[in-house]
Design a protein around this motif. Structure first.
Motif, PDB file in Angstrom:
ATOM      1  N   LYS A 225      37.716  75.055   2.126  1.00 13.23           N
ATOM      2  CA  LYS A 225      37.721  73.320   2.363  1.00 13.23           C
ATOM      3  C   LYS A 225      38.419  72.863   2.355  1.00 13.23           C
ATOM      4  O   LYS A 225      39.497  73.177   2.352  1.00 13.23           O
TER       5      LYS A 225
ATOM      6  N   ASP B 253      27.505  69.838  -5.461  1.00  9.32           N
ATOM      7  CA  ASP B 253      27.869  71.391  -4.986  1.00  9.32           C
ATOM      8  C   ASP B 253      29.407  71.155  -6.040  1.00  9.32           C
ATOM      9  O   ASP B 253      29.005  70.514  -6.884  1.00  9.32           O
TER      10      ASP B 253
ATOM     11  N   SER C  59      21.059  77.703  -6.063  1.00 11.50           N
ATOM     12  CA  SER C  59      21.227  78.323  -5.003  1.00 11.50           C
ATOM     13  C   SER C  59      22.792  78.263  -4.981  1.00 11.50           C
ATOM     14  O   SER C  59      22.773  77.917  -3.316  1.00 11.50           O
TER      15      SER C  59
ATOM     16  N   ASN D 265      24.563  76.861   2.893  1.00 16.48           N
ATOM     17  CA  ASN D 265      23.284  77.207   3.840  1.00 16.48           C
ATOM     18  C   ASN D 265      21.842  78.061   2.924  1.00 16.48           C
ATOM     19  O   ASN D 265      20.509  77.281   3.666  1.00 16.48           O
ATOM     20  N   VAL D 266      21.971  78.463   1.388  1.00 12.23           N
ATOM     21  CA  VAL D 266      20.922  78.772   0.140  1.00 12.23           C
ATOM     22  C   VAL D 266      19.928  77.948   0.661  1.00 12.23           C
ATOM     23  O   VAL D 266      18.683  77.964   0.975  1.00 12.23           O
TER      24      VAL D 266
ATOM     25  N   ASN E  89      16.523  86.493  -3.472  1.00 16.14           N
ATOM     26  CA  ASN E  89      17.154  86.349  -2.173  1.00 16.14           C
ATOM     27  C   ASN E  89      17.170  86.995  -1.567  1.00 16.14           C
ATOM     28  O   ASN E  89      18.093  87.099  -0.706  1.00 16.14           O
TER      29      ASN E  89
ATOM     30  N   GLY F  25      27.750  87.163   6.117  1.00 16.74           N
ATOM     31  CA  GLY F  25      28.035  85.820   5.865  1.00 16.74           C
ATOM     32  C   GLY F  25      27.766  85.740   3.831  1.00 16.74           C
ATOM     33  O   GLY F  25      26.892  86.707   3.627  1.00 16.74           O
TER      34      GLY F  25
ATOM     35  N   GLY G 259      18.612  82.004  -5.150  1.00 18.46           N
ATOM     36  CA  GLY G 259      18.377  81.728  -3.850  1.00 18.46           C
ATOM     37  C   GLY G 259      19.863  82.611  -4.565  1.00 18.46           C
ATOM     38  O   GLY G 259      20.808  83.066  -3.563  1.00 18.46           O
TER      39      GLY G 259
ATOM     40  N   ILE H 198      28.996  82.985   0.806  1.00 19.19           N
ATOM     41  CA  ILE H 198      29.902  81.712   0.348  1.00 19.19           C
ATOM     42  C   ILE H 198      30.791  81.203   1.127  1.00 19.19           C
ATOM     43  O   ILE H 198      31.997  82.409   1.244  1.00 19.19           O
TER      44      ILE H 198
HETATM   45  P1  NDP Z   1      28.021  78.618   0.818  1.00 17.85           P
HETATM   46  O1  NDP Z   1      29.363  78.124   1.403  1.00 17.85           O
HETATM   47  O2  NDP Z   1      27.003  77.966   2.453  1.00 17.85           O
HETATM   48  O3  NDP Z   1      26.773  76.603  -0.261  1.00 17.85           O
HETATM   49  C1  NDP Z   1      27.207  77.113  -1.264  1.00 17.85           C
HETATM   50  C2  NDP Z   1      27.494  76.382  -1.956  1.00 17.85           C
HETATM   51  O4  NDP Z   1      27.335  75.846  -3.136  1.00 17.85           O
HETATM   52  C3  NDP Z   1      27.559  74.862  -1.958  1.00 17.85           C
HETATM   53  O5  NDP Z   1      27.659  74.116  -2.082  1.00 17.85           O
HETATM   54  C4  NDP Z   1      28.928  74.918  -2.328  1.00 17.85           C
HETATM   55  O6  NDP Z   1      30.217  73.973  -2.754  1.00 17.85           O
HETATM   56  C5  NDP Z   1      28.131  75.356  -4.120  1.00 17.85           C
HETATM   57  N1  NDP Z   1      29.108  76.604  -4.795  1.00 17.85           N
HETATM   58  C6  NDP Z   1      30.346  77.227  -4.594  1.00 17.85           C
HETATM   59  N2  NDP Z   1      30.433  78.002  -5.014  1.00 17.85           N
HETATM   60  C7  NDP Z   1      31.089  76.668  -6.320  1.00 17.85           C
HETATM   61  C8  NDP Z   1      30.597  76.761  -7.621  1.00 17.85           C
HETATM   62  N3  NDP Z   1      31.518  77.558  -8.476  1.00 17.85           N
HETATM   63  N4  NDP Z   1      30.716  75.635  -8.434  1.00 17.85           N
HETATM   64  C9  NDP Z   1      29.106  75.022  -8.467  1.00 17.85           C
HETATM   65  N5  NDP Z   1      28.941  74.527  -6.499  1.00 17.85           N
HETATM   66  C10 NDP Z   1      29.639  76.218  -5.614  1.00 17.85           C
HETATM   67  O7  NDP Z   1      27.175  79.671   0.433  1.00 17.85           O
HETATM   68  P2  NDP Z   1      25.135  80.252   0.245  1.00 17.85           P
HETATM   69  O8  NDP Z   1      24.738  78.876   0.558  1.00 17.85           O
HETATM   70  O9  NDP Z   1      25.468  81.087   1.957  1.00 17.85           O
HETATM   71  O10 NDP Z   1      25.439  81.476  -0.875  1.00 17.85           O
HETATM   72  C11 NDP Z   1      25.300  80.897  -2.269  1.00 17.85           C
HETATM   73  C12 NDP Z   1      24.899  81.601  -3.018  1.00 17.85           C
HETATM   74  O11 NDP Z   1      23.531  82.565  -2.298  1.00 17.85           O
HETATM   75  C13 NDP Z   1      25.634  82.225  -3.300  1.00 17.85           C
HETATM   76  O12 NDP Z   1      25.610  83.319  -4.428  1.00 17.85           O
HETATM   77  C14 NDP Z   1      25.667  83.898  -2.548  1.00 17.85           C
HETATM   78  O13 NDP Z   1      26.465  84.878  -3.000  1.00 17.85           O
HETATM   79  C15 NDP Z   1      24.207  83.416  -2.199  1.00 17.85           C
HETATM   80  N6  NDP Z   1      23.773  84.556  -1.487  1.00 17.85           N
HETATM   81  C16 NDP Z   1      23.707  83.768  -0.009  1.00 17.85           C
HETATM   82  C17 NDP Z   1      22.644  84.200   1.640  1.00 17.85           C
HETATM   83  C18 NDP Z   1      23.121  84.094   2.904  1.00 17.85           C
HETATM   84  O14 NDP Z   1      22.309  84.968   3.248  1.00 17.85           O
HETATM   85  N7  NDP Z   1      24.481  82.996   2.676  1.00 17.85           N
HETATM   86  C19 NDP Z   1      22.235  86.006   1.128  1.00 17.85           C
HETATM   87  C20 NDP Z   1      22.105  85.862  -0.865  1.00 17.85           C
HETATM   88  C21 NDP Z   1      22.397  85.342  -1.456  1.00 17.85           C
HETATM   89  P3  NDP Z   1      31.036  73.507  -2.646  1.00 17.85           P
HETATM   90  O15 NDP Z   1      31.121  73.200  -1.201  1.00 17.85           O
HETATM   91  O16 NDP Z   1      31.757  72.496  -3.447  1.00 17.85           O
HETATM   92  O17 NDP Z   1      31.928  74.818  -2.822  1.00 17.85           O
END
Ligand code: NDP
Length: 458
Positions: free
Chosen positions: A146, A273, A332, A252-253, A384, A177, A357, A179
């Motif tokens: 970020k 977020d 998610s 993403n999710v 997920n 991938g 998710g 987070i």
């Molecule tokens: P991204 O990085 O694309 O998005 C993460 C989102 O979650 C962002 O909006 C982020 O906000 C928010 N977020 C992250 N950490 C925190 C926190 N501590 N408190 C509040 N919000 C938070 O990640 P993904 O969408 O890929 O992953 C999301 C979840 O899904 C994770 O738990 C991941 O392990 C799980 N997952 C993902 C898979 C995938 O294919 N990508 C597969 C299976 C599970 P900000 O931008 O402010 O950090």
């Protein structure tokens, strides 16, 4: 099918779980999320283990909680100001009993070896549930993308891969991938792997479709979580259509969860977020989610901007979505984002289906609230699993130099989510209620445990 013999009393199971956990916490102190993830699995599977002499003799549980190896390394790179930056990189190779290590990379300041161990442990059972031949692993770094320029992200990815490439390969360990690691980062990581090894192969999944990536991989986790919710709702003769839903996260999710919910006729009210939550009672419709996609994957902006673009929506700084009344909830974002009080608010406001998710987004106390209320609760390791399932399809595609169409992948994804749901029901049914946590854990565990017994003491 009887899973637990009458000879195994509940009190004996509880005390075995307690003594197992005591030993684990002593062995790996301070790894809170790892303890939480192990406790959930051990509580579900201990009756099965105590009832199986081969599992007991082979010490399957004691072996499954110790990673095959933990790789830890220094990542040095130079930022745009010319300053040297130092981060810590990791890869946890948890288990390759049923296939090469497989699991994502997370770039987030909270990343530690302990956090990744929880994710790698979950991944072992999730991958087993997909029925595809994939072991479990997870990796990442305490790097925060970020606010970093594209050039900084590229240099970091190149520095990270300069060490990681020693430890991975298409039949050894295949990262993807998580987070902070999306298509852009996977592209840079793959480019550096190719340069260092002179090999073009399926060493990473989530690649761009023009260089070996699978159609529908970016969509797969979110779509899969909605397919899983649909399967759970079908057990009550219901569907997603016409329901209201809250979604957390805006990565993403979350984005593809909203996209599929819209396609199936639900109305999505929230995204969030780490800064806060937006609530849009008009619904985050297809045009709006396209705007969010651009915000998050092209401009790398914050979800607060949504309320400026769509003034009917409200931005709640520092809040999570869970006090917004809904029928369905899709956490998610991240681990432990639903606490017991959030779960109570959700249930009291009428939510009766939660499909995770994210990985382990509900605390154990929150899970207790959902299960005590007898709502449909699909834990992340089942709900997920669509993401890694399509990654598995990408691996077979790369190995066979073939391609699948979007429709073919979607059909396979739906089939896999249906079969995961069936397995959860098979092992988790208790009279008229399905304990999806128990179902997912036992279904995922038995395949891995059997492989461990069959492969000897190694
Ligand atoms: P991204 O990085 O694309 O998005 C993460 C989102 O979650 C962002 O909006 C982020 O906000 C928010 N977020 C992250 N950490 C925190 C926190 N501590 N408190 C509040 N919000 C938070 O990640 P993904 O969408 O890929 O992953 C999301 C979840 O899904 C994770 O738990 C991941 O392990 C799980 N997952 C993902 C898979 C995938 O294919 N990508 C597969 C299976 C599970 P900000 O931008 O402010 O950090």
């Amino acid at each position: 099918m009887t899973i637990v013999s009458n000879s195994v009393k509940h009190s004996a199971v509880d005390s075995r779980v307690d003594s197992f956990m005591e030993a684990l916490v002593g062995q790996f102190p301070g790894e809170r999320e790892f303890h939480q993830a192990v406790q959930e699995v051990v509580k579900s599977v201990m009756p099965v283990v105590l009832d199986n002499a081969a599992y007991l003799k082979a010490k399957v549980l004691e072996r499954l909680v110790v990673p095959d190896r933990v790789i830890s390394f220094r990542v040095v790179w130079v930022d745009d100001a010319g300053d040297v930056q130092v981060n810590r990189g990791y890869r946890i190779q948890m288990s390759s009993l049923i296939g090469p290590y497989k699991g994502g990379l997370r770039f987030h300041p909270s990343v530690t070896a302990g956090l990744l161990k929880f994710l790698a442990f979950e991944q072992v059972f999730k991958n087993s549930l997909t029925t595809l031949p994939m072991g479990g692993g997870k990796g990442g770094a305490d790097f925060d993308p970020k606010g970093r320029s594209d050039a900084e992200v590229m240099r970091f990815c190149q520095a990270f891969m300069s060490e990681l490439f020693h430890h991975i390969g298409p039949d050894i360990d295949v990262p993807a991938g998580d987070i902070g690691v999306g298509g852009r980062e996977v592209g840079y990581l793959f480019g550096q792997y190719r340069k260092l090894t002179k090999r073009f192969n399926g060493v990473l999944t989530g690649k761009g479709v023009n260089f070996g990536g699978s159609q529908l991989r970016p969509e797969a986790t979110g779509y899969g979580a909605v397919y899983f919710a649909s399967e759970m709702l079908a057990t009550r003769g219901e569907s997603v259509e016409g329901k209201t839903a809250t979604v957390s996260g805006s990565g993403n999710v979350a984005i593809y969860t909203v996209e599929k919910l819209n396609a199936l006729g639900a109305k999505v009210l929230t995204l969030s977020d780490s800064g806060g939550t937006i609530v849009d009672m008009d619904g985050i419709d297809p045009e709006k989610i396209e705007w969010v996609k651009d915000l998050k994957t092209v401009r790398y902006g914050r979800i607060s901007e949504y309320a400026q673009r769509y003034p009917n929506a409200e931005y709640l700084p520092g809040e999570r979505p869970w006090r917004v009344p809904c029928d369905l909830a899709f956490p998610s974002a991240t681990q432990n984002e639903i606490e017991a009080c959030d779960a109570e608010t959700l249930v009291n406001n009428g939510c009766y289906c939660v499909s995770e998710g994210a990985n382990m987004p509900s605390t154990p106390e929150a899970v207790d609230v959902f299960q005590a209320a007898r709502i449909l609760y699909g834990p992340g390791k089942a709900a997920n699993a669509g993401g890694v399932a399509v990654s598995g399809l990408e691996m077979t595609q790369n190995a066979g130099c073939m391609r699948r169409s979007r429709d073919e992948v979607d059909t396979q994804l739906q089939r896999i989510m249906k079969s995961i749901h069936e397995n959860c029901v098979r092992y988790g049914r208790e009279n008229d209620y399905v304990d999806y946590v128990r179902g997912a854990n036992i279904a995922g565990f038995t395949k891995v445990a059997d492989a461990m017994v069959q492969q000897g003491y190694i």
